[in-house]
Write a protein that holds these residues in place. Structure first.
Motif, mmCIF file in Angstrom:
data_model
loop_
_atom_site.group_PDB
_atom_site.id
_atom_site.type_symbol
_atom_site.label_atom_id
_atom_site.label_comp_id
_atom_site.label_asym_id
_atom_site.label_seq_id
_atom_site.Cartn_x
_atom_site.Cartn_y
_atom_site.Cartn_z
ATOM 1 N N GLN B 6 -47.375 36.002 36.634
ATOM 2 C CA GLN B 6 -47.338 37.183 37.476
ATOM 3 C C GLN B 6 -46.035 37.903 37.123
ATOM 4 O O GLN B 6 -44.965 37.481 37.546
ATOM 5 N N LEU B 21 -51.329 44.420 41.607
ATOM 6 C CA LEU B 21 -50.555 43.228 41.260
ATOM 7 C C LEU B 21 -51.153 42.626 39.997
ATOM 8 O O LEU B 21 -52.370 42.424 39.911
ATOM 9 N N ARG B 22 -50.289 42.306 39.067
ATOM 10 C CA ARG B 22 -50.760 41.834 37.779
ATOM 11 C C ARG B 22 -50.793 40.308 37.688
ATOM 12 O O ARG B 22 -49.936 39.625 38.278
ATOM 13 N N CYS B 23 -51.766 39.821 36.944
ATOM 14 C CA CYS B 23 -51.892 38.387 36.704
ATOM 15 C C CYS B 23 -52.470 38.201 35.296
ATOM 16 O O CYS B 23 -53.511 38.762 34.978
ATOM 17 N N TRP B 35 -57.148 34.869 43.951
ATOM 18 C CA TRP B 35 -55.979 35.503 44.532
ATOM 19 C C TRP B 35 -55.845 35.025 45.973
ATOM 20 O O TRP B 35 -56.808 35.057 46.742
ATOM 21 N N SER B 73 -56.645 38.885 31.847
ATOM 22 C CA SER B 73 -55.991 39.368 33.064
ATOM 23 C C SER B 73 -56.950 39.354 34.245
ATOM 24 O O SER B 73 -58.170 39.390 34.091
ATOM 25 N N ASN B 75 -56.167 41.360 37.574
ATOM 26 C CA ASN B 75 -55.263 42.144 38.406
ATOM 27 C C ASN B 75 -55.877 42.470 39.760
ATOM 28 O O ASN B 75 -57.061 42.798 39.862
ATOM 29 N N CYS B 91 -51.563 34.480 42.344
ATOM 30 C CA CYS B 91 -52.717 34.350 41.477
ATOM 31 C C CYS B 91 -52.853 32.879 41.115
ATOM 32 O O CYS B 91 -51.851 32.214 40.836
ATOM 33 N N GLY B 103 -49.407 31.176 39.761
ATOM 34 C CA GLY B 103 -48.342 32.012 39.255
ATOM 35 C C GLY B 103 -47.139 31.911 40.171
ATOM 36 O O GLY B 103 -47.193 31.294 41.240
ATOM 37 N N THR B 106 -45.884 37.215 43.768
ATOM 38 C CA THR B 106 -45.318 38.559 43.866
ATOM 39 C C THR B 106 -45.107 38.885 45.338
ATOM 40 O O THR B 106 -46.047 38.788 46.125
#
Lengths: 116, 112
Positions: B6, B21-23, B35, B73, B75, B91, B103, B106
């Motif tokens: 993350q 939010l990125r993963c 998530w 990914s 996200n 994540c 992860g 975040t």
């Protein structure tokens, strides 16, 4: 929806003593439960996999004699921290797999352990 | 080695604004993707999950996530953030043994 309950939510114990944390699946049978540990402001790390009726499987680096896991029934797994030390202070959280087609992992509310 | 990343440690967003939010993950096979959201001192609540099928997944609380195999990914997005969305988001990735790798998380802060 499915609910996983942990007890106690918070516990303080003295160094050298043992403390037991329970993880219950309230409305489904969980043949597999998992125990994680989370240090403050960090992510979760898998400690062990608890299988009903058999020995737990521990992740590398986790002391099985220190963290005793028992999965005595399809709805209950227990984690006993033996001879606790201050460095064992952490947030312990369990999860249970609901396998009846939905294949979803549900987490408990977690248990804060403080060893003084 | 298997890993979940993350990239964003902390995101601040205005109430009503969109959130992403990125993963990213690195696994030998396409894993199961999750998530979760965690409020301070609380356990984890499942927002959504992807096992197979439609790559755009709808979850609770207005969240959705898109699985992109080519980018490894998954996200998480929400079109309009509410103050109650302030929390830690994780994540998680696993295979069919359901041992999840998480992860780093975040932290989302929502400003008025």
């Amino acid at each position: 929806g499915a609910v996983v309950s942990q007890h106690p939510s918070r516990v303080i114990c003295k160094s050298g003593t043992s403390v037991k944390i329970e993880c219950r699946s309230l409305d489904f049978q969980a043949t597999t439960m998992f125990w994680y540990r989370q240090f403050p402001k960090q992510s979760l790390m898998l400690m062990a996999t608890s299988n009903e009726g058999s020995k737990a499987t521990y992740e590398q680096g986790v002391e099985k004699d220190k963290f005793l896991i028992n999965h005595a029934s399809l709805t209950l797994s227990t984690l006993t921290v033996t001879s606790a030390h201050p460095e064992d202070s952490s947030f312990y959280i369990c999860s249970a797999r609901e396998g009846t087609g939905r294949n979803t992992i549900y987490f408990g509310e977690g248990s804060w352990l403080t060893v003084v | 080695a298997q890993s979940v990343t993350q990239p964003d440690i902390h995101i601040t967003v205005s109430e009503g604004a969109s959130l992403e939010l990125r993963c990213n993950y690195s696994y030998g096979a396409t894993p199961y993707l999750f998530w979760y959201v965690q409020s301070p001192g609380q356990g984890l609540q499942l927002l959504l999950k992807y096992f197979s099928g439609d790559t755009l997944v709808q979850g609770i609380k207005g969240f959705e996530a898109e699985f992109k195999r080519s980018q490894s990914s998954f996200n998480l997005r929400k079109p309009s953030v509410h103050w109650s969305d302030a929390a830690e988001y994780f994540c998680a990735v696993g295979l069919n043994d359901y041992k999840l790798s998480f992860g780093a998380g975040t932290t989302v802060t929502v400003r008025a």
